[in-house]
Write a protein that holds these residues in place. Sequence first.
Motif, mmCIF file in Angstrom:
data_model
loop_
_atom_site.group_PDB
_atom_site.id
_atom_site.type_symbol
_atom_site.label_atom_id
_atom_site.label_comp_id
_atom_site.label_asym_id
_atom_site.label_seq_id
_atom_site.Cartn_x
_atom_site.Cartn_y
_atom_site.Cartn_z
ATOM 1 N N THR A 101 106.899 -73.058 -4.040
ATOM 2 C CA THR A 101 107.935 -73.430 -3.073
ATOM 3 C C THR A 101 107.354 -74.266 -1.945
ATOM 4 O O THR A 101 107.942 -75.266 -1.521
ATOM 5 C CB THR A 101 108.601 -72.171 -2.505
ATOM 6 N N TYR A 102 106.184 -73.869 -1.453
ATOM 7 C CA TYR A 102 105.525 -74.642 -0.399
ATOM 8 C C TYR A 102 105.162 -76.032 -0.886
ATOM 9 O O TYR A 102 105.253 -77.011 -0.131
ATOM 10 C CB TYR A 102 104.273 -73.906 0.083
ATOM 11 N N ALA A 103 104.722 -76.134 -2.137
ATOM 12 C CA ALA A 103 104.380 -77.440 -2.702
ATOM 13 C C ALA A 103 105.611 -78.333 -2.778
ATOM 14 O O ALA A 103 105.538 -79.541 -2.507
ATOM 15 C CB ALA A 103 103.758 -77.274 -4.087
ATOM 16 N N LEU A 108 108.290 -78.105 -0.822
ATOM 17 C CA LEU A 108 108.626 -78.482 0.546
ATOM 18 C C LEU A 108 107.679 -79.560 1.075
ATOM 19 O O LEU A 108 108.102 -80.485 1.776
ATOM 20 C CB LEU A 108 108.574 -77.245 1.444
ATOM 21 N N ALA A 109 106.396 -79.447 0.723
ATOM 22 C CA ALA A 109 105.424 -80.458 1.154
ATOM 23 C C ALA A 109 105.733 -81.814 0.536
ATOM 24 O O ALA A 109 105.621 -82.852 1.199
ATOM 25 C CB ALA A 109 104.011 -80.005 0.774
ATOM 26 N N ALA A 110 106.127 -81.810 -0.736
ATOM 27 C CA ALA A 110 106.458 -83.063 -1.417
ATOM 28 C C ALA A 110 107.618 -83.771 -0.729
ATOM 29 O O ALA A 110 107.564 -84.977 -0.459
ATOM 30 C CB ALA A 110 106.803 -82.774 -2.876
ATOM 31 N N ASN A 111 108.677 -83.029 -0.424
ATOM 32 C CA ASN A 111 109.829 -83.621 0.243
ATOM 33 C C ASN A 111 109.492 -84.037 1.674
ATOM 34 O O ASN A 111 110.008 -85.049 2.162
ATOM 35 C CB ASN A 111 110.996 -82.630 0.241
ATOM 36 N N SER A 112 108.638 -83.281 2.341
ATOM 37 C CA SER A 112 108.248 -83.636 3.708
ATOM 38 C C SER A 112 107.496 -84.959 3.734
ATOM 39 O O SER A 112 107.741 -85.815 4.597
ATOM 40 C CB SER A 112 107.381 -82.523 4.304
ATOM 41 N N ILE A 113 106.575 -85.141 2.778
ATOM 42 C CA ILE A 113 105.819 -86.395 2.701
ATOM 43 C C ILE A 113 106.747 -87.566 2.437
ATOM 44 O O ILE A 113 106.658 -88.622 3.079
ATOM 45 C CB ILE A 113 104.745 -86.294 1.596
ATOM 46 N N TYR A 129 109.094 -88.141 5.561
ATOM 47 C CA TYR A 129 108.317 -88.643 6.701
ATOM 48 C C TYR A 129 107.914 -90.103 6.488
ATOM 49 O O TYR A 129 108.044 -90.934 7.404
ATOM 50 C CB TYR A 129 107.071 -87.786 6.908
ATOM 51 N N LEU A 148 105.148 -82.803 -6.038
ATOM 52 C CA LEU A 148 104.211 -83.405 -5.089
ATOM 53 C C LEU A 148 103.590 -84.668 -5.677
ATOM 54 O O LEU A 148 103.458 -85.686 -4.991
ATOM 55 C CB LEU A 148 103.126 -82.400 -4.724
ATOM 56 N N CYS A 164 106.335 -87.455 -5.748
ATOM 57 C CA CYS A 164 106.633 -87.984 -4.412
ATOM 58 C C CYS A 164 105.493 -88.837 -3.879
ATOM 59 O O CYS A 164 105.733 -89.875 -3.238
ATOM 60 C CB CYS A 164 106.922 -86.831 -3.451
#
Length: 311
Positions: free
Chosen positions: A15-17, A19-24, A27, A257, A260
């Motif tokens: 789940t964190y991975a 979220l990190a993919a979408n955040s990158i 951003y 990830l 993205c």
Amino acid sequence: MDITSSEAQQMLFSTYALLAANSILIYDHMATLPEEIAFIWRRPKALSAMLFLLNRYLALLCNISNLVLRFVPLSDEVLLLHAYTELPGSQLLSLRCPEYELYRQLTLVFQAAVVCLIMTIRTYALYGGSRRLLTWMAIIMIALAIAVSVGSLGHFTGVLLSGAGCFETYTAATAVRLGVAWVAEMVYELLIFILIVYRICKTRGLLRLSLVTRRNIIDIILHDGAMYFGAMTLVNIPNILTFYSGSDAIRGSLAALTSCLSVTLISRLMLNLHQSIDTGICSIPARDEGPSLAVFTTRIDVQSAISSHHW
């Protein structure tokens, strides 16, 4: 479904991975929006610009929708009810996990296909519009696409997390088939990188290659190509390893990830080229004359310049 504490931690990592993919992705989209407006929207919409927009906004929409669907709440009671009744509504809800997984796999394949298409056109232009090279690259890409299609659309096992939507897991056999897609993409990226280095070495010589300076378009293409391949190798190898050696809950956790990051780097590469010349990835090499940025131009521009000179 009851899960162990170890599986819960692995699912949390996945789940964190995500979220990190979408955040990158989001951003980078916001950070480069001024450049996008200046070099894409305010210039003529050539093929390069259209491919940039397709790559950028298709990935944005697909990843945001995947993130939302990942956390759509499903009730345990409804699924339990399906085991004892034949209500159409409960059957529809019980199919959400397979439908979500199929949609997720298709979006990953489409994003990878757009990225590969952009790299193919860039290499085709770099080789002066060689139809022979384009034919061979098309054959290789189609062959890899067939392998990806066979492997990526396999079956999966869905795990329902109470109040948190559907979490997908894969059996060992399914993970092997899904991993083929990422291996194929990595092989194609390696082929593109080798072709770029070979062409630039042939154009300006091995001793004049530089990954530090960015004096002209050739330096930009070599620098960005090396950065793209290096970054994708670093993230794709762990992604592939999760499919072939990871546990059930962690297989494929780095897929979003990897996708993205690929989309983000290709967008940056195209913006760098559009900053130097309107045609972007569709520019065709003419000559290398040192620090000038005008070493790349389109074939039409060259002919127009010659005609103007004669007049």
